[in-house]
Design a protein around this motif. Structure first.
Motif, PDB file in Angstrom:
ATOM      1  N   LEU A   1      31.699 -39.571  14.380  1.00 41.61           N
ATOM      2  CA  LEU A   1      31.368 -40.907  14.889  1.00 41.61           C
ATOM      3  C   LEU A   1      30.312 -40.837  15.983  1.00 41.61           C
ATOM      4  N   LEU A   2      30.418 -39.823  16.836  1.00 43.84           N
ATOM      5  CA  LEU A   2      29.421 -39.679  17.896  1.00 43.84           C
ATOM      6  C   LEU A   2      28.045 -39.375  17.311  1.00 43.84           C
ATOM      7  N   ALA A   3      27.993 -38.500  16.308  1.00 40.05           N
ATOM      8  CA  ALA A   3      26.716 -38.177  15.668  1.00 40.05           C
ATOM      9  C   ALA A   3      26.113 -39.408  14.992  1.00 40.05           C
ATOM     10  N   LEU A   4      26.952 -40.200  14.321  1.00 42.81           N
ATOM     11  CA  LEU A   4      26.455 -41.416  13.682  1.00 42.81           C
ATOM     12  C   LEU A   4      25.966 -42.430  14.710  1.00 42.81           C
ATOM     13  N   LEU A   5      26.667 -42.524  15.837  1.00 42.58           N
ATOM     14  CA  LEU A   5      26.241 -43.442  16.891  1.00 42.58           C
ATOM     15  C   LEU A   5      24.893 -43.025  17.475  1.00 42.58           C
ATOM     16  N   VAL A   6      24.734 -41.730  17.732  1.00 37.27           N
ATOM     17  CA  VAL A   6      23.454 -41.231  18.253  1.00 37.27           C
ATOM     18  C   VAL A   6      22.342 -41.473  17.251  1.00 37.27           C
ATOM     19  N   GLU A   7      22.621 -41.237  15.979  1.00 35.27           N
ATOM     20  CA  GLU A   7      21.631 -41.493  14.928  1.00 35.27           C
ATOM     21  C   GLU A   7      21.211 -42.962  14.919  1.00 35.27           C
ATOM     22  N   ALA A   8      22.193 -43.864  15.011  1.00 34.16           N
ATOM     23  CA  ALA A   8      21.886 -45.290  14.977  1.00 34.16           C
ATOM     24  C   ALA A   8      21.084 -45.724  16.197  1.00 34.16           C
ATOM     25  N   VAL A   9      21.450 -45.213  17.374  1.00 31.87           N
ATOM     26  CA  VAL A   9      20.748 -45.594  18.603  1.00 31.87           C
ATOM     27  C   VAL A   9      19.301 -45.130  18.560  1.00 31.87           C
ATOM     28  N   PHE A  10      19.082 -43.874  18.195  1.00 28.22           N
ATOM     29  CA  PHE A  10      17.719 -43.359  18.189  1.00 28.22           C
ATOM     30  C   PHE A  10      16.906 -43.917  17.032  1.00 28.22           C
ATOM     31  N   ALA A  11      17.568 -44.282  15.940  1.00 28.54           N
ATOM     32  CA  ALA A  11      16.849 -44.958  14.855  1.00 28.54           C
ATOM     33  C   ALA A  11      16.343 -46.309  15.330  1.00 28.54           C
ATOM     34  N   GLY A  12      17.165 -47.019  16.105  1.00 26.71           N
ATOM     35  CA  GLY A  12      16.717 -48.281  16.683  1.00 26.71           C
ATOM     36  C   GLY A  12      15.579 -48.102  17.656  1.00 26.71           C
ATOM     37  N   VAL A  13      15.672 -47.057  18.494  1.00 29.01           N
ATOM     38  CA  VAL A  13      14.589 -46.782  19.443  1.00 29.01           C
ATOM     39  C   VAL A  13      13.300 -46.440  18.698  1.00 29.01           C
ATOM     40  N   GLU A  14      13.431 -45.633  17.645  1.00 30.41           N
ATOM     41  CA  GLU A  14      12.249 -45.263  16.855  1.00 30.41           C
ATOM     42  C   GLU A  14      11.584 -46.492  16.253  1.00 30.41           C
ATOM     43  N   ARG A  15      12.399 -47.419  15.784  1.00 29.36           N
ATOM     44  CA  ARG A  15      11.838 -48.640  15.198  1.00 29.36           C
ATOM     45  C   ARG A  15      11.163 -49.502  16.263  1.00 29.36           C
ATOM     46  N   LEU A  16      11.761 -49.565  17.446  1.00 30.94           N
ATOM     47  CA  LEU A  16      11.205 -50.393  18.511  1.00 30.94           C
ATOM     48  C   LEU A  16       9.849 -49.875  18.991  1.00 30.94           C
ATOM     49  N   VAL A  17       9.705 -48.555  19.068  1.00 33.86           N
ATOM     50  CA  VAL A  17       8.467 -47.993  19.607  1.00 33.86           C
ATOM     51  C   VAL A  17       7.381 -47.874  18.541  1.00 33.86           C
ATOM     52  N   THR A  18       7.733 -48.158  17.285  1.00 38.78           N
ATOM     53  CA  THR A  18       6.738 -48.082  16.216  1.00 38.78           C
ATOM     54  C   THR A  18       6.127 -49.452  15.997  1.00 38.78           C
ATOM     55  N   PRO A  19       4.833 -49.620  16.253  1.00 42.31           N
ATOM     56  CA  PRO A  19       4.188 -50.914  15.992  1.00 42.31           C
ATOM     57  C   PRO A  19       4.332 -51.320  14.531  1.00 42.31           C
ATOM     58  N   ARG A  20       4.381 -52.620  14.289  1.00 47.40           N
ATOM     59  CA  ARG A  20       4.607 -53.116  12.933  1.00 47.40           C
ATOM     60  C   ARG A  20       3.580 -52.579  11.924  1.00 47.40           C
ATOM     61  N   PRO A  21       2.281 -52.551  12.243  1.00 43.83           N
ATOM     62  CA  PRO A  21       1.327 -52.007  11.255  1.00 43.83           C
ATOM     63  C   PRO A  21       1.617 -50.552  10.900  1.00 43.83           C
ATOM     64  N   LEU A  22       2.063 -49.754  11.890  1.00 43.64           N
ATOM     65  CA  LEU A  22       2.361 -48.355  11.608  1.00 43.64           C
ATOM     66  C   LEU A  22       3.615 -48.215  10.761  1.00 43.64           C
ATOM     67  N   ARG A  23       4.575 -49.140  10.922  1.00 45.95           N
ATOM     68  CA  ARG A  23       5.763 -49.096  10.069  1.00 45.95           C
ATOM     69  C   ARG A  23       5.370 -49.262   8.612  1.00 45.95           C
ATOM     70  N   THR A  24       4.442 -50.195   8.356  1.00 44.92           N
ATOM     71  CA  THR A  24       3.996 -50.446   6.981  1.00 44.92           C
ATOM     72  C   THR A  24       3.303 -49.225   6.411  1.00 44.92           C
ATOM     73  N   VAL A  25       2.451 -48.599   7.231  1.00 45.79           N
ATOM     74  CA  VAL A  25       1.719 -47.422   6.763  1.00 45.79           C
ATOM     75  C   VAL A  25       2.669 -46.286   6.439  1.00 45.79           C
ATOM     76  N   ARG A  26       3.674 -46.070   7.296  1.00 52.10           N
ATOM     77  CA  ARG A  26       4.604 -44.970   7.081  1.00 52.10           C
ATOM     78  C   ARG A  26       5.467 -45.233   5.843  1.00 52.10           C
ATOM     79  N   ARG A  27       5.870 -46.490   5.636  1.00 54.95           N
ATOM     80  CA  ARG A  27       6.651 -46.794   4.443  1.00 54.95           C
ATOM     81  C   ARG A  27       5.838 -46.533   3.181  1.00 54.95           C
TER      82      ARG A  27
END
Length: 237
Positions: A201-227
Protein backbone atom coordinates in the motif's frame (compact mmCIF):
# COMPACT_ATOMS: atom_id res chain seq x y z
CA UNK A 1 -6.40 -20.34 8.19
CA UNK A 2 -7.14 -17.38 5.94
CA UNK A 3 -3.95 -15.40 6.45
CA UNK A 4 -5.08 -12.55 4.23
CA UNK A 5 -8.25 -12.02 6.24
CA UNK A 6 -6.32 -12.34 9.49
CA UNK A 7 -3.78 -9.84 8.19
CA UNK A 8 -6.53 -7.30 7.57
CA UNK A 9 -7.85 -7.92 11.09
CA UNK A 10 -4.35 -7.33 12.44
CA UNK A 11 -4.14 -4.04 10.55
CA UNK A 12 -7.51 -2.95 11.95
CA UNK A 13 -6.32 -3.31 15.56
CA UNK A 14 -5.39 0.21 16.79
CA UNK A 15 -2.89 -1.22 19.29
CA UNK A 16 -0.82 -2.66 16.45
CA UNK A 17 -0.45 0.89 15.18
CA UNK A 18 0.15 2.81 18.40
CA UNK A 19 2.19 0.41 20.54
CA UNK A 20 5.97 1.04 20.71
CA UNK A 21 7.50 -0.53 17.63
CA UNK A 22 4.08 -0.63 16.00
CA UNK A 23 3.10 0.35 12.49
CA UNK A 24 3.31 4.10 13.10
CA UNK A 25 6.90 3.82 14.37
CA UNK A 26 7.96 1.44 11.60
CA UNK A 27 6.25 3.53 8.94
CA UNK A 28 8.10 6.62 10.13
CA UNK A 29 11.42 4.74 9.99
CA UNK A 30 10.60 3.48 6.51
CA UNK A 31 9.82 6.96 5.21
CA UNK A 32 12.94 8.47 6.79
CA UNK A 33 15.15 5.81 5.20
CA UNK A 34 13.46 6.32 1.84
CA UNK A 35 13.72 10.11 2.01
CA UNK A 36 17.45 10.20 2.70
CA UNK A 37 18.27 7.44 0.21
CA UNK A 38 16.39 9.19 -2.60
CA UNK A 39 17.87 12.55 -1.61
CA UNK A 40 21.42 11.18 -1.82
CA UNK A 41 20.56 9.50 -5.11
CA UNK A 42 19.28 12.83 -6.46
CA UNK A 43 22.45 14.61 -5.32
CA UNK A 44 24.54 12.13 -7.32
CA UNK A 45 22.40 11.01 -10.25
CA UNK A 46 20.71 14.25 -11.33
CA UNK A 47 23.76 16.55 -11.62
CA UNK A 48 25.78 13.86 -13.38
CA UNK A 49 22.97 13.01 -15.80
CA UNK A 50 22.26 16.68 -16.53
CA UNK A 51 25.93 17.45 -17.12
CA UNK A 52 26.43 14.47 -19.45
CA UNK A 53 23.19 15.17 -21.30
CA UNK A 54 24.07 18.84 -21.76
CA UNK A 55 27.48 17.96 -23.17
CA UNK A 56 25.98 15.32 -25.44
CA UNK A 57 28.50 12.76 -24.32
CA UNK A 58 28.73 9.93 -21.85
CA UNK A 59 25.88 7.73 -23.02
CA UNK A 60 28.11 4.71 -22.50
CA UNK A 61 28.91 5.88 -18.97
CA UNK A 62 25.23 6.18 -18.13
CA UNK A 63 24.50 2.66 -19.42
CA UNK A 64 27.50 1.20 -17.61
CA UNK A 65 26.65 2.81 -14.27
CA UNK A 66 23.01 1.77 -14.55
CA UNK A 67 23.88 -1.82 -15.40
CA UNK A 68 26.54 -2.12 -12.68
CA UNK A 69 24.27 -0.87 -9.92
CA UNK A 70 21.42 -3.10 -11.07
CA UNK A 71 23.74 -6.11 -11.17
CA UNK A 72 24.65 -5.76 -7.48
CA UNK A 73 22.26 -7.85 -5.35
CA UNK A 74 20.41 -5.62 -2.93
CA UNK A 75 20.69 -7.95 0.03
CA UNK A 76 24.41 -8.48 -0.61
CA UNK A 77 25.13 -4.76 -0.46
CA UNK A 78 22.96 -4.37 2.63
CA UNK A 79 24.93 -7.08 4.42
CA UNK A 80 28.39 -5.95 3.28
CA UNK A 81 28.17 -2.30 4.35
CA UNK A 82 27.40 -3.06 8.03
CA UNK A 83 30.61 -5.11 8.17
CA UNK A 84 32.62 -1.98 7.32
CA UNK A 85 33.43 0.78 9.84
CA UNK A 86 29.99 2.21 9.04
CA UNK A 87 28.44 -0.47 11.26
CA UNK A 88 24.83 -1.53 11.59
CA UNK A 89 21.79 0.73 11.71
CA UNK A 90 20.11 3.11 9.32
CA UNK A 91 23.21 4.69 7.74
CA UNK A 92 24.41 1.61 5.80
CA UNK A 93 20.83 0.97 4.71
CA UNK A 94 20.46 4.52 3.41
CA UNK A 95 23.76 4.33 1.53
CA UNK A 96 22.91 0.96 0.01
CA UNK A 97 19.47 2.13 -1.10
CA UNK A 98 20.96 5.34 -2.51
CA UNK A 99 23.03 3.17 -4.86
CA UNK A 100 19.83 1.71 -6.29
CA UNK A 101 18.19 5.12 -6.54
CA UNK A 102 20.95 6.50 -8.79
CA UNK A 103 20.31 4.53 -12.06
CA UNK A 104 16.76 5.79 -12.84
CA UNK A 105 17.66 9.33 -11.81
CA UNK A 106 20.85 9.32 -13.87
CA UNK A 107 19.30 7.68 -16.94
CA UNK A 108 16.21 9.91 -16.99
CA UNK A 109 18.20 13.09 -16.49
CA UNK A 110 20.50 12.16 -19.37
CA UNK A 111 17.59 11.12 -21.60
CA UNK A 112 15.66 14.29 -20.78
CA UNK A 113 18.53 16.57 -21.80
CA UNK A 114 19.28 14.58 -24.93
CA UNK A 115 15.61 14.56 -25.98
CA UNK A 116 15.51 18.34 -26.44
CA UNK A 117 15.02 19.18 -30.11
CA UNK A 118 18.38 20.19 -31.65
CA UNK A 119 16.62 22.88 -33.69
CA UNK A 120 15.32 24.42 -30.48
CA UNK A 121 18.82 24.53 -29.06
CA UNK A 122 20.23 25.97 -32.27
CA UNK A 123 17.61 28.70 -32.20
CA UNK A 124 18.44 29.52 -28.58
CA UNK A 125 22.15 29.70 -29.37
CA UNK A 126 21.36 31.88 -32.38
CA UNK A 127 19.59 34.30 -30.01
CA UNK A 128 22.83 34.68 -28.09
CA UNK A 129 22.30 32.32 -25.16
CA UNK A 130 25.44 30.98 -23.56
CA UNK A 131 25.89 27.33 -22.62
CA UNK A 132 24.74 27.93 -19.06
CA UNK A 133 21.75 29.97 -20.16
CA UNK A 134 20.82 27.30 -22.69
CA UNK A 135 20.85 24.72 -19.92
CA UNK A 136 18.82 26.78 -17.43
CA UNK A 137 16.29 28.38 -19.81
CA UNK A 138 15.76 25.74 -22.46
CA UNK A 139 17.07 22.25 -21.70
CA UNK A 140 16.11 21.91 -18.05
CA UNK A 141 12.52 23.20 -18.43
CA UNK A 142 11.93 20.80 -21.33
CA UNK A 143 13.55 17.91 -19.42
CA UNK A 144 11.46 18.39 -16.25
CA UNK A 145 8.99 15.58 -17.14
CA UNK A 146 11.88 13.13 -17.50
CA UNK A 147 13.43 14.28 -14.23
CA UNK A 148 10.10 13.81 -12.46
CA UNK A 149 9.71 10.36 -14.01
CA UNK A 150 13.16 9.34 -12.78
CA UNK A 151 12.34 10.59 -9.28
CA UNK A 152 9.09 8.64 -9.32
CA UNK A 153 10.80 5.40 -10.35
CA UNK A 154 13.58 5.82 -7.79
CA UNK A 155 11.18 6.56 -4.94
CA UNK A 156 9.01 3.50 -5.63
CA UNK A 157 12.03 1.21 -5.95
CA UNK A 158 13.54 2.46 -2.71
CA UNK A 159 10.24 2.16 -0.81
CA UNK A 160 9.90 -1.46 -1.88
CA UNK A 161 13.55 -2.37 -1.28
CA UNK A 162 13.74 -0.65 2.13
CA UNK A 163 11.79 -3.61 3.51
CA UNK A 164 15.09 -5.52 3.54
CA UNK A 165 16.55 -3.04 6.05
CA UNK A 166 15.29 -5.27 8.83
CA UNK A 167 18.07 -7.80 8.11
CA UNK A 168 20.73 -5.33 9.28
CA UNK A 169 18.75 -3.76 12.13
CA UNK A 170 17.81 -0.81 9.98
CA UNK A 171 14.15 -0.63 11.00
CA UNK A 172 11.26 0.02 8.68
CA UNK A 173 8.15 -1.98 7.86
CA UNK A 174 10.25 -5.09 7.32
CA UNK A 175 10.52 -5.34 11.10
CA UNK A 176 6.81 -6.16 11.22
CA UNK A 177 7.33 -9.06 8.83
CA UNK A 178 10.42 -10.50 10.53
CA UNK A 179 8.73 -10.23 13.94
CA UNK A 180 5.89 -12.30 12.53
CA UNK A 181 8.30 -14.96 11.29
CA UNK A 182 9.86 -14.96 14.76
CA UNK A 183 6.51 -15.96 16.23
CA UNK A 184 6.11 -18.82 13.76
CA UNK A 185 3.84 -19.08 10.78
CA UNK A 186 0.89 -20.43 12.77
CA UNK A 187 0.98 -17.60 15.31
CA UNK A 188 2.50 -14.73 13.34
CA UNK A 189 1.15 -15.47 9.87
CA UNK A 190 -1.37 -12.67 10.17
CA UNK A 191 1.39 -10.22 11.13
CA UNK A 192 3.56 -11.32 8.19
CA UNK A 193 0.70 -10.74 5.75
CA UNK A 194 -0.16 -7.42 7.43
CA UNK A 195 3.43 -6.20 7.01
CA UNK A 196 3.41 -7.20 3.35
CA UNK A 197 0.11 -5.42 2.77
CA UNK A 198 1.48 -2.28 4.45
CA UNK A 199 4.54 -2.26 2.17
CA UNK A 200 2.42 -2.77 -0.95
CA UNK A 201 0.00 0.00 0.00
CA UNK A 202 2.84 2.38 0.77
CA UNK A 203 4.50 1.66 -2.58
CA UNK A 204 1.21 2.22 -4.41
CA UNK A 205 0.64 5.47 -2.52
CA UNK A 206 4.12 6.75 -3.40
CA UNK A 207 3.56 5.75 -7.03
CA UNK A 208 0.25 7.63 -7.13
CA UNK A 209 1.66 10.76 -5.48
CA UNK A 210 4.67 11.01 -7.76
CA UNK A 211 2.58 10.18 -10.81
CA UNK A 212 0.42 13.17 -9.93
CA UNK A 213 3.48 15.35 -9.43
CA UNK A 214 4.89 14.19 -12.77
CA UNK A 215 1.65 15.12 -14.50
CA UNK A 216 1.52 18.52 -12.82
CA UNK A 217 5.05 19.50 -13.83
CA UNK A 218 4.58 18.32 -17.42
CA UNK A 219 3.16 21.08 -19.65
CA UNK A 220 0.11 20.02 -21.64
CA UNK A 221 1.86 20.18 -25.06
CA UNK A 222 4.64 17.92 -23.77
CA UNK A 223 2.09 15.43 -22.44
CA UNK A 224 0.66 15.12 -25.95
CA UNK A 225 4.10 14.67 -27.49
CA UNK A 226 5.09 11.98 -24.99
CA UNK A 227 1.82 10.10 -25.48
CA UNK A 228 2.40 10.11 -29.24
CA UNK A 229 5.92 8.77 -28.76
CA UNK A 230 4.67 5.96 -26.53
CA UNK A 231 1.81 5.10 -28.89
CA UNK A 232 4.04 5.12 -31.97
CA UNK A 233 4.76 1.50 -33.04
CA UNK A 234 8.38 0.38 -33.02
CA UNK A 235 9.57 -0.96 -36.36
CA UNK A 236 12.71 -2.96 -36.93
CA UNK A 237 15.19 -1.89 -39.55
Amino acid sequence: MNYFRDGLVWLNDPLNWTNPGGLFDRLQEHLVITFWAVLIGCAIGLPLGIWLGHRGRGGGVVITVANLTRAVPTLALLTILPLTPIGFGKLPVILALAVFAVPPLLANAYTGLRSVDPETKDAAIGMGLSGGQLLRRVELPLAVPYLASGLRTAAVQVVATATLATFVNGGGLGQIITAGFGLGINVGGNQIVAGGIAVVLLALLVEAVFAGVERLVTPRPLRTVRRRRVARPVTST
